[in-house]
Scaffold this motif. Structure first.
Motif, PDB file in Angstrom:
ATOM      1  N   ASP A  71       2.132   0.068  10.083  1.00 11.37           N
ATOM      2  CA  ASP A  71       1.616  -1.220  10.507  1.00 11.37           C
ATOM      3  C   ASP A  71       1.088  -1.734   8.676  1.00 11.37           C
ATOM      4  OD1 ASP A  71      -0.650  -0.081  10.416  1.00 11.37           O
ATOM      5  OD2 ASP A  71      -1.123  -0.831  12.498  1.00 11.37           O
ATOM      6  N   TYR A  72       0.897  -2.991   8.882  1.00 16.09           N
ATOM      7  CA  TYR A  72       0.109  -3.096   7.495  1.00 16.09           C
ATOM      8  C   TYR A  72      -1.131  -2.598   7.103  1.00 16.09           C
ATOM      9  CZ  TYR A  72      -1.525  -6.392   3.851  1.00 16.09           C
ATOM     10  OH  TYR A  72      -2.083  -6.821   2.430  1.00 16.09           O
ATOM     11  N   PRO A  73      -2.321  -2.473   7.906  1.00 18.04           N
ATOM     12  CA  PRO A  73      -3.336  -1.678   7.627  1.00 18.04           C
ATOM     13  C   PRO A  73      -2.978  -0.134   7.178  1.00 18.04           C
ATOM     14  CG  PRO A  73      -4.008  -3.015   9.446  1.00 18.04           C
ATOM     15  CD  PRO A  73      -2.365  -3.121   9.434  1.00 18.04           C
ATOM     16  N   ALA A  74      -2.011   0.595   7.867  1.00 11.52           N
ATOM     17  CA  ALA A  74      -1.994   1.644   7.576  1.00 11.52           C
ATOM     18  C   ALA A  74      -1.052   1.626   6.151  1.00 11.52           C
ATOM     19  CB  ALA A  74      -0.717   2.222   8.446  1.00 11.52           C
ATOM     20  N   ALA A  75      -0.030   0.895   5.876  1.00 10.98           N
ATOM     21  CA  ALA A  75       0.536   0.752   4.711  1.00 10.98           C
ATOM     22  C   ALA A  75      -0.628   0.893   3.523  1.00 10.98           C
ATOM     23  CB  ALA A  75       1.309  -0.453   4.612  1.00 10.98           C
ATOM     24  N   LEU A  76      -1.725  -0.055   3.528  1.00  9.88           N
ATOM     25  CA  LEU A  76      -2.686  -0.230   2.652  1.00  9.88           C
ATOM     26  C   LEU A  76      -3.349   1.195   2.606  1.00  9.88           C
ATOM     27  CD1 LEU A  76      -4.168  -3.524   3.547  1.00  9.88           C
ATOM     28  CD2 LEU A  76      -2.609  -3.098   1.560  1.00  9.88           C
ATOM     29  N   GLU A  77      -3.655   1.915   3.731  1.00  6.93           N
ATOM     30  CA  GLU A  77      -4.296   3.179   3.792  1.00  6.93           C
ATOM     31  C   GLU A  77      -3.501   4.180   3.009  1.00  6.93           C
ATOM     32  OE1 GLU A  77      -6.297   6.257   6.797  1.00  6.93           O
ATOM     33  OE2 GLU A  77      -5.613   4.219   7.568  1.00  6.93           O
ATOM     34  N   ILE A  78      -2.178   4.108   3.363  1.00  8.76           N
ATOM     35  CA  ILE A  78      -1.327   5.226   2.587  1.00  8.76           C
ATOM     36  C   ILE A  78      -1.173   4.902   1.210  1.00  8.76           C
ATOM     37  CG2 ILE A  78       1.363   5.667   2.645  1.00  8.76           C
ATOM     38  CD1 ILE A  78       1.338   5.112   5.614  1.00  8.76           C
ATOM     39  N   GLY A  79      -1.119   3.633   0.789  1.00  5.94           N
ATOM     40  CA  GLY A  79      -0.898   3.358  -0.579  1.00  5.94           C
ATOM     41  C   GLY A  79      -2.189   3.602  -1.619  1.00  5.94           C
ATOM     42  N   GLY A  83      -2.344   6.870  -4.217  1.00  4.42           N
ATOM     43  CA  GLY A  83      -3.064   6.636  -5.526  1.00  4.42           C
ATOM     44  C   GLY A  83      -4.168   7.333  -5.869  1.00  4.42           C
ATOM     45  N   ASP A  84      -5.188   7.677  -4.754  1.00  4.74           N
ATOM     46  CA  ASP A  84      -6.279   8.615  -4.979  1.00  4.74           C
ATOM     47  C   ASP A  84      -5.446  10.131  -5.266  1.00  4.74           C
ATOM     48  OD1 ASP A  84      -8.115   6.752  -4.338  1.00  4.74           O
ATOM     49  OD2 ASP A  84      -8.454   7.085  -2.643  1.00  4.74           O
ATOM     50  N   SER A  85      -4.683  10.599  -4.675  1.00  2.00           N
ATOM     51  CA  SER A  85      -4.009  11.806  -4.732  1.00  2.00           C
ATOM     52  C   SER A  85      -3.016  12.074  -5.866  1.00  2.00           C
ATOM     53  CB  SER A  85      -3.256  12.428  -3.478  1.00  2.00           C
ATOM     54  OG  SER A  85      -2.092  11.591  -3.195  1.00  2.00           O
ATOM     55  N   ASP A  89       5.070  10.557  -2.347  1.00  2.00           N
ATOM     56  CA  ASP A  89       5.726  10.682  -0.996  1.00  2.00           C
ATOM     57  C   ASP A  89       5.119   9.942   0.051  1.00  2.00           C
ATOM     58  OD1 ASP A  89       7.096  11.573   1.157  1.00  2.00           O
ATOM     59  OD2 ASP A  89       7.946  13.549   0.367  1.00  2.00           O
ATOM     60  N   VAL A  90       5.856   8.777   0.145  1.00  2.00           N
ATOM     61  CA  VAL A  90       5.335   7.932   1.271  1.00  2.00           C
ATOM     62  C   VAL A  90       5.285   8.523   2.755  1.00  2.00           C
ATOM     63  CG1 VAL A  90       5.510   5.636   2.495  1.00  2.00           C
ATOM     64  CG2 VAL A  90       5.901   5.897   0.066  1.00  2.00           C
ATOM     65  N   VAL A  91       6.345   9.337   3.109  1.00  2.00           N
ATOM     66  CA  VAL A  91       6.452   9.846   4.308  1.00  2.00           C
ATOM     67  C   VAL A  91       5.257  10.984   4.676  1.00  2.00           C
ATOM     68  CG1 VAL A  91       8.005  11.165   5.827  1.00  2.00           C
ATOM     69  CG2 VAL A  91       8.949   9.415   4.364  1.00  2.00           C
ATOM     70  N   ASP A  92       5.249  11.661   3.552  1.00  2.00           N
ATOM     71  CA  ASP A  92       3.947  12.697   3.723  1.00  2.00           C
ATOM     72  C   ASP A  92       2.688  12.091   3.739  1.00  2.00           C
ATOM     73  OD1 ASP A  92       5.772  15.062   3.601  1.00  2.00           O
ATOM     74  OD2 ASP A  92       5.340  15.461   1.392  1.00  2.00           O
ATOM     75  N   ALA A  93       2.450  10.853   3.224  1.00  2.00           N
ATOM     76  CA  ALA A  93       1.366  10.258   3.202  1.00  2.00           C
ATOM     77  C   ALA A  93       1.083   9.538   4.472  1.00  2.00           C
ATOM     78  CB  ALA A  93       1.116   9.091   1.875  1.00  2.00           C
ATOM     79  N   CYS A  94       2.306   9.207   5.256  1.00  2.00           N
ATOM     80  CA  CYS A  94       2.147   8.806   6.354  1.00  2.00           C
ATOM     81  C   CYS A  94       1.766   9.580   7.284  1.00  2.00           C
ATOM     82  CB  CYS A  94       3.602   7.785   6.771  1.00  2.00           C
ATOM     83  SG  CYS A  94       3.628   6.938   8.453  1.00  2.00           S
ATOM     84  N   VAL A  95       2.282  10.662   7.326  1.00  2.00           N
ATOM     85  CA  VAL A  95       1.769  11.779   8.159  1.00  2.00           C
ATOM     86  C   VAL A  95       0.592  12.109   8.014  1.00  2.00           C
ATOM     87  CG1 VAL A  95       2.286  14.453   8.730  1.00  2.00           C
ATOM     88  CG2 VAL A  95       4.193  12.783   8.387  1.00  2.00           C
ATOM     89  N   ALA A  96      -0.054  12.009   6.821  1.00  2.00           N
ATOM     90  CA  ALA A  96      -1.446  12.510   6.685  1.00  2.00           C
ATOM     91  C   ALA A  96      -2.259  11.382   7.200  1.00  2.00           C
ATOM     92  CB  ALA A  96      -1.692  12.678   5.155  1.00  2.00           C
ATOM     93  N   VAL A  97      -2.152  10.141   7.232  1.00  2.00           N
ATOM     94  CA  VAL A  97      -2.886   9.091   7.729  1.00  2.00           C
ATOM     95  C   VAL A  97      -2.799   9.035   9.077  1.00  2.00           C
ATOM     96  CG1 VAL A  97      -2.778   6.369   7.822  1.00  2.00           C
ATOM     97  CG2 VAL A  97      -2.721   7.505   5.547  1.00  2.00           C
ATOM     98  N   CYS A  98      -1.466   9.434   9.864  1.00  2.00           N
ATOM     99  CA  CYS A  98      -1.608   9.411  11.269  1.00  2.00           C
ATOM    100  C   CYS A  98      -2.272  10.630  11.721  1.00  2.00           C
ATOM    101  CB  CYS A  98      -0.003   9.703  11.508  1.00  2.00           C
ATOM    102  SG  CYS A  98       0.452   9.747  13.477  1.00  2.00           S
TER     103      CYS A  98
END
Length: 127
Positions: A71-79, A83-85, A89-98
């Motif tokens: 969702d949008y808030p997760a997309a912002l957190e993933i982005g 940037g911080d790291s 890889d968006v998929v890996d970042a999505c897994v980490a945020v989840c």
């Protein structure tokens, strides 16, 4: 064992290959009522058309699994995490945020180095 496990692409590939290690992990998870969570972007990364992934398709059809979309808030957190790291890889970042959102639950992965770059505090189960 925590109350949730998040699966990355390597875990789903292991499922398709009938990994005994994963079969045992999932058996234990069910016995302990641990939720198995799959980000939908991971499904998109791994699933292909055709009949070659019968094991994976059966696994994904299991009602025991939970799927988490982007969702949008997760997309912002993933982005922000990317940037911080300094990774991309968006998929890996999505897994980490989840996993973060599920109280830093363990991630089942075959690629611990990439996830550790994103968040070295995540517990990882390497398969």
């Amino acid at each position: 064992m925590n109350k949730s496990l998040v699966l990355d692409a390597g875990a789903l590939i292991g499922v398709d290959r009938r990994s005994p290690q994963l079969q045992e992990l999932f058996r234990q998870a069910r016995a302990r009522t641990v939720a198995i969570v799959v980000p939908t972007v991971v499904v998109a990364q791994v699933v292909r058309s055709g009949g070659r992934q019968a094991n994976l398709r059966r696994f994904l059809a299991d009602s025991y699994l939970s799927f988490v979309g982007l969702d949008y808030p997760a997309a912002l957190e993933i982005g922000a995490l990317l940037g911080d790291s300094g990774t991309a890889d968006v998929v890996d970042a999505c897994v980490a945020v989840c996993a973060r959102r599920l109280n830093h639950c363990p991630v089942v992965t075959s690629d611990p180095e990439d996830l550790a770059k994103l968040d070295p505090t995540l517990p990882l189960i390497v398969v």
